[in-house]
Write a protein that holds these residues in place. Sequence first.
Motif, short mmCIF file in Angstrom:
data_model
loop_
_atom_site.label_atom_id
_atom_site.label_comp_id
_atom_site.label_asym_id
_atom_site.label_seq_id
_atom_site.Cartn_x
_atom_site.Cartn_y
_atom_site.Cartn_z
N LYS A 221 1.07 -1.51 0.08
CA LYS A 221 0.05 0.14 0.03
C LYS A 221 1.10 0.97 -0.17
CE LYS A 221 -3.90 1.84 2.73
NZ LYS A 221 -4.61 2.55 3.80
N GLY A 222 2.12 1.11 1.28
CA GLY A 222 2.78 2.59 1.11
C GLY A 222 3.82 2.98 -0.53
N ARG A 223 4.14 1.99 -1.36
CA ARG A 223 4.93 1.62 -2.79
C ARG A 223 3.50 2.05 -2.99
NH1 ARG A 223 8.72 -3.50 -2.97
NH2 ARG A 223 9.50 -3.01 -0.78
N LEU A 224 2.27 1.72 -3.07
CA LEU A 224 2.01 2.43 -4.14
C LEU A 224 1.43 4.18 -3.89
CD1 LEU A 224 -0.94 2.27 -6.95
CD2 LEU A 224 -2.10 2.31 -4.71
N ALA A 225 1.44 4.41 -2.78
CA ALA A 225 1.37 6.13 -2.19
C ALA A 225 2.33 6.61 -2.88
CB ALA A 225 0.90 5.83 -1.30
N HIS A 226 2.98 6.14 -2.38
CA HIS A 226 5.08 6.76 -2.94
C HIS A 226 4.63 6.88 -4.52
CE1 HIS A 226 9.28 7.55 -3.78
NE2 HIS A 226 9.02 7.83 -2.55
N TYR A 227 4.23 5.71 -4.58
CA TYR A 227 5.05 6.73 -6.91
C TYR A 227 3.98 7.71 -7.42
CZ TYR A 227 4.45 5.12 -11.34
OH TYR A 227 4.40 4.40 -13.12
N LYS A 228 2.32 6.56 -6.73
CA LYS A 228 0.72 8.09 -7.30
C LYS A 228 2.06 9.46 -6.57
CE LYS A 228 -2.58 5.78 -6.68
NZ LYS A 228 -4.26 5.94 -5.34
N LYS A 229 2.30 9.69 -6.02
CA LYS A 229 3.09 11.38 -5.09
C LYS A 229 4.42 11.59 -6.40
CE LYS A 229 1.26 11.73 -0.71
NZ LYS A 229 1.81 10.75 0.79
N ASP A 230 5.45 10.52 -6.38
CA ASP A 230 6.10 10.92 -6.61
C ASP A 230 6.65 11.09 -8.78
OD1 ASP A 230 9.56 11.41 -6.29
OD2 ASP A 230 9.51 9.55 -7.36
N VAL A 231 5.75 9.86 -9.05
CA VAL A 231 5.22 9.95 -10.10
C VAL A 231 4.34 9.82 -11.21
CG1 VAL A 231 6.24 7.99 -12.84
CG2 VAL A 231 7.10 7.96 -9.62
N VAL A 232 3.63 9.34 -10.40
CA VAL A 232 1.96 10.33 -11.36
C VAL A 232 1.98 11.59 -11.17
CG1 VAL A 232 -0.37 9.08 -11.36
CG2 VAL A 232 1.52 7.95 -10.38
N ALA A 233 1.77 12.04 -9.69
CA ALA A 233 1.74 13.54 -9.90
C ALA A 233 2.37 14.59 -10.70
CB ALA A 233 1.45 13.95 -8.36
N LYS A 234 3.39 13.99 -11.23
CA LYS A 234 4.31 14.73 -12.05
C LYS A 234 3.59 14.59 -13.71
CE LYS A 234 8.77 14.63 -9.51
NZ LYS A 234 8.06 13.92 -8.30
N VAL A 235 3.25 13.28 -14.08
CA VAL A 235 2.67 13.41 -15.58
C VAL A 235 1.61 14.71 -15.25
CG1 VAL A 235 1.13 11.75 -16.57
CG2 VAL A 235 3.17 11.45 -15.42
#
Length: 251
Positions: A221-235
């Motif tokens: 769960k934490g890894r998904l949240a981290h990816y959303k903040k670190d990568v998806v948010a930039k896209v």
Amino acid sequence: MAIEPKVHAVDADKFPADKAIKWDKQPLESDQWCLSHNALRNEINSMIQALGTFIGKNDSVPEWTANTIKEWWGSHVAHAADHCKSEETTYKPVFSERFKWPDEIDELHDALDSMQDKVHAAINGLSTEKSTIIAVRDALSTYESTILKHFELEETTAVPLMRAFFSPEEVSDIQRKILEDAPENAMGALIYAMSPDGAKFRSEFMAARSIPSFVWFLAFKGRLAHYKKDVVAKVEAIESGKEPTKKSGWF
């Protein structure tokens, strides 16, 4: 055209290509190797689409976009490097004991390095001129074409060969180690590509591998949240044309 496993055997008597039938309940497209490809496919294409939207709506390029794209690219390169490392240092040495590893895979790895250099150069050339962001989109599109060829090659050669020469139990041990060692964004990307809320990862990936449900909260769960903040948010920022929200205060 389907690959003929026996032709690629290292020692057909000692290691026969007779394991494919054991994979009948696990479709090739659900294999962790293929899912990791999907994660990279989604990551690259989402930025290309976002850049296309941005280019269509804007005549100039705000200064914040360069750093946003550079940060996204840095995360992607680390993700792609981890994937290639898993293939070169984990899959290839083990699988080469039973079947002949396709030389073309290594050749495409080299081609990817060259394409990444061209994207890196385009990103370093970003300015407020619209032509520079178009150049980044075009370089990424060329890079995407190369990496898709790489994925197709592996999914029509190495993955079927793996399933012909190795049982699900044998591969499970190998892929579990890759999963455990995966960086946060690599794991988060795999989960996100299956479904942004993680539901398919939990109901399909975890269930198929008998991973206890509580592990979702401990490891995924934490890894998904981290990816959303670190990568998806930039896209999403590039697509919307709005600068990403910056962290402030203690949190």
